[in-house]
Every structure is written in C-alpha cells, then in structure tokens.
Design an enzyme around this catalytic site. Structure first.
Site, PDB file in Angstrom:
ATOM      1  N   ASP A   1       0.802  -1.238   0.000  1.00 31.35           N
ATOM      2  CA  ASP A   1       0.000   0.000   0.000  1.00 31.35           C
ATOM      3  C   ASP A   1       0.830   1.282   0.000  1.00 31.35           C
ATOM      4  O   ASP A   1       0.561   2.216   0.775  1.00 31.35           O
ATOM      5  CB  ASP A   1      -0.956   0.007   1.202  1.00 31.35           C
ATOM      6  CG  ASP A   1      -1.945  -1.150   1.200  1.00 31.35           C
ATOM      7  OD1 ASP A   1      -1.869  -2.014   0.295  1.00 31.35           O
ATOM      8  OD2 ASP A   1      -2.793  -1.206   2.104  1.00 31.35           O
TER       9      ASP A   1
ATOM     10  N   ASP B   1      -4.451  -0.985  -1.721  1.00 26.56           N
ATOM     11  CA  ASP B   1      -5.758  -0.844  -1.105  1.00 26.56           C
ATOM     12  C   ASP B   1      -6.651  -0.285  -2.215  1.00 26.56           C
ATOM     13  O   ASP B   1      -6.310   0.728  -2.844  1.00 26.56           O
ATOM     14  CB  ASP B   1      -5.623   0.131   0.074  1.00 26.56           C
ATOM     15  CG  ASP B   1      -6.569  -0.176   1.220  1.00 26.56           C
ATOM     16  OD1 ASP B   1      -6.912  -1.349   1.430  1.00 26.56           O
ATOM     17  OD2 ASP B   1      -6.968   0.782   1.918  1.00 26.56           O
TER      18      ASP B   1
ATOM     19  N   HIS C   1     -10.501   0.292  -2.775  1.00 25.92           N
ATOM     20  CA  HIS C   1     -11.878   0.237  -2.298  1.00 25.92           C
ATOM     21  C   HIS C   1     -12.868   0.803  -3.315  1.00 25.92           C
ATOM     22  O   HIS C   1     -12.612   1.847  -3.917  1.00 25.92           O
ATOM     23  CB  HIS C   1     -12.015   1.073  -1.024  1.00 25.92           C
ATOM     24  CG  HIS C   1     -11.200   0.589   0.135  1.00 25.92           C
ATOM     25  ND1 HIS C   1     -11.239  -0.707   0.596  1.00 25.92           N
ATOM     26  CD2 HIS C   1     -10.326   1.249   0.956  1.00 25.92           C
ATOM     27  CE1 HIS C   1     -10.431  -0.820   1.638  1.00 25.92           C
ATOM     28  NE2 HIS C   1      -9.857   0.337   1.873  1.00 25.92           N
TER      29      HIS C   1
ATOM     30  N   HIS D   1     -10.748   6.633   1.499  1.00 20.75           N
ATOM     31  CA  HIS D   1      -9.364   6.547   1.032  1.00 20.75           C
ATOM     32  C   HIS D   1      -9.234   5.453  -0.016  1.00 20.75           C
ATOM     33  O   HIS D   1     -10.037   4.503  -0.048  1.00 20.75           O
ATOM     34  CB  HIS D   1      -8.413   6.246   2.208  1.00 20.75           C
ATOM     35  CG  HIS D   1      -8.641   4.890   2.804  1.00 20.75           C
ATOM     36  ND1 HIS D   1      -9.639   4.643   3.718  1.00 20.75           N
ATOM     37  CD2 HIS D   1      -8.017   3.690   2.589  1.00 20.75           C
ATOM     38  CE1 HIS D   1      -9.618   3.356   4.047  1.00 20.75           C
ATOM     39  NE2 HIS D   1      -8.657   2.753   3.381  1.00 20.75           N
TER      40      HIS D   1
ATOM     41  N   LYS E   1      -6.752  -5.303  -2.927  1.00 25.69           N
ATOM     42  CA  LYS E   1      -7.462  -5.803  -1.738  1.00 25.69           C
ATOM     43  C   LYS E   1      -8.429  -4.736  -1.254  1.00 25.69           C
ATOM     44  O   LYS E   1      -8.285  -3.558  -1.606  1.00 25.69           O
ATOM     45  CB  LYS E   1      -6.458  -6.157  -0.639  1.00 25.69           C
ATOM     46  CG  LYS E   1      -5.664  -4.972  -0.152  1.00 25.69           C
ATOM     47  CD  LYS E   1      -4.582  -5.393   0.826  1.00 25.69           C
ATOM     48  CE  LYS E   1      -3.888  -4.181   1.409  1.00 25.69           C
ATOM     49  NZ  LYS E   1      -4.794  -3.290   2.171  1.00 25.69           N
TER      50      LYS E   1
ATOM     51  N   CYS F   1      -1.822  -2.677   7.619  1.00 27.62           N
ATOM     52  CA  CYS F   1      -1.668  -3.580   6.480  1.00 27.62           C
ATOM     53  C   CYS F   1      -0.317  -4.278   6.435  1.00 27.62           C
ATOM     54  O   CYS F   1      -0.243  -5.432   6.005  1.00 27.62           O
ATOM     55  CB  CYS F   1      -1.980  -2.828   5.192  1.00 27.62           C
ATOM     56  SG  CYS F   1      -3.739  -2.363   5.155  1.00 27.62           S
TER      57      CYS F   1
HETATM   58  C1  VGL Z   1      -4.706   0.638   5.711  1.00 24.57           C
HETATM   59  C2  VGL Z   1      -6.288   1.438   7.135  1.00 24.57           C
HETATM   60  C3  VGL Z   1      -7.262   1.284   6.187  1.00 24.57           C
HETATM   61  C4  VGL Z   1      -3.270   0.292   5.472  1.00 24.57           C
HETATM   62  C5  VGL Z   1      -5.664   0.461   4.751  1.00 24.57           C
HETATM   63  O1  VGL Z   1      -2.845   0.233   4.310  1.00 24.57           O
HETATM   64  O2  VGL Z   1      -2.543   0.068   6.476  1.00 24.57           O
HETATM   65  N1  VGL Z   1      -5.029   1.111   6.919  1.00 24.57           N
HETATM   66  N2  VGL Z   1      -6.936   0.792   4.993  1.00 24.57           N
HETATM   67 ZN    ZN Z   2      -8.344   0.732   3.403  1.00 19.20          ZN
END
Ligand code: VGL
Ligand code: ZN
Length: 208
Positions: A9, A47, A49, A81, A106, A151
C-alpha cells in the site's frame, strides 16, 4: 525457491498529504527504491476500495477513529481513502513502480475490509497472492510499506502463518499510530509470530 519484496500500500492516500495520512509515509520511498534492485520479484499490494466502502466513516454516519461492529468483527472507521482509480489510490510519486512484477488489489469487497495482502479481515476471501507465490516458487518474503500497524502487520502475520520465511524491513515501513506505541507493538507482534525484523542497511550490507 526464491524471494520476493512485497510493497504494501505505497499509495498517495497514505502519504502525509493524503486522505489517511501516515506520518513520514513518503520517506520510505527512497529506501524501497534502494531495495528493489536486489529482488527478481517485486510484488505490490494496493488498497483498492469501491466508493461507499463499509470501512468509510462517511458511509456509516461515524467519525474517523470510531469503532463499529462489522459482521461480528470490530472495524475502525477510516476517512474515505484509496477509492478505485482515484489519485489517492495511485503509487506515491517517485516509487520505482516500473520495477513491480505483480500487483494484488485488496479491500474490493464493499462490505469487508482487508488489511492483509493475502486475505480479507474475515479470512473468507483470498486475494490470490498465496497462489501466486506458490506458482512462482517464492518461499521467502521481505515486507515493507504502509501502514506498519495495519496492512504491513497483517500481511506479515499471514505470510508467516502460510509458512513463508518472512522478513520485515523496519525503516521501510511507517505507521498510522493512532496511539503512539502502535507501530512498536505491531513490530513486536510480528516478531512474536516468527517474522524476522531487519534494517535496510543491514539487508543491503548482506547483498554483496
Ligand atoms: C490501511 C487502514 C485502512 C493500510 C488500509 O494500508 O494500512 N489502513 N486501509
Ligand atoms: Zn483501506
């Protein structure tokens, strides 16, 4: 058998100016770029979404940082995000993303979050990463990225639980640190589970 670098990420929304800012999150980019040439396999997680994801506070009528019960597991509420195809979901500028050999997304299920690059938080769905590693003959992974306390932590814990030799390169990670000790606690939890912690300087010195 071979080894892979897993970039977790490394996305704009986790940089200090992003929607879910990780303090100094951008400072890992030059460290990662130094590591990349030492790996044949460079795997990135994103990430990714859909808009209206269940982990977004805005969707649940909550404030970021609130905790709700989502299908029986506690879920922290995050600012919106890493929405698919948005600028915030792109890799942080300066990352040598041309070197990435495989990308895994993911958090695509609208109703379940996924911190790990392997499985969602309910462990119901796999991203395909473990199958990919097996196909490629990868049995050793080096985990870096954002965020240490979410993550990175859950990706490393799943990797070691799958039987992979799992290293975490500490200075190539940064945490959200809602509580100041969260990243330290996360590194400890990874070590307790059998992950090996190393610094980039020690790793690089060994690559002669
Ligand atoms: C993450 C919070 C929400 C991360 C992803 O990449 O650590 N943290 N989504
Ligand atoms: Zn996230």
């Amino acid at each position: 058998m071979s080894k892979a670098l897993i970039l977790v990420d490394v996305q704009n929304d986790f940089s200090p100016s992003g929607a879910l800012p990780v303090p100094q999150g951008d400072q890992i980019v030059p460290v990662i770029n130094q590591l990349i040439p030492h790996f044949e396999h460079v795997i990135a997680t994103k990430d990714w979404h859909p808009a209206g994801h269940a982990s977004f506070a805005s969707v649940q009528g909550k404030q970021p940082g609130d905790v709700i019960d989502l299908k029986g597991i506690s879920q922290i509420m995050w600012p919106d995000h890493c929405v698919q195809f948005s600028h915030g979901a792109e890799f942080i500028a300066g990352l040598n993303s041309e070197a990435i050999t495989h990308t895994v997304v993911k958090g695509t299920n609208p109703s379940i979050d996924s911190y790990s690059g392997f499985f969602d938080n309910q462990r119901l769905q796999s991203t395909g990463l473990s199958d990919y590693l097996a196909e490629q003959g990868i049995d050793e992974v080096y985990v870096v990225g954002l965020a240490t306390d979410y993550c990175v932590k859950f990706t490393a814990l799943d990797a070691v639980s799958l039987g992979l030799r799992t290293w975490v390169i500490k200075d190539a990670c940064r945490g959200v640190n809602i509580a100041p000790q969260d990243s330290d606690d996360a590194f400890q939890a990874m070590q307790d589970a059998g992950c090996e912690l190393i610094s980039s300087s020690v790793f690089l010195a060994q690559q002669m």
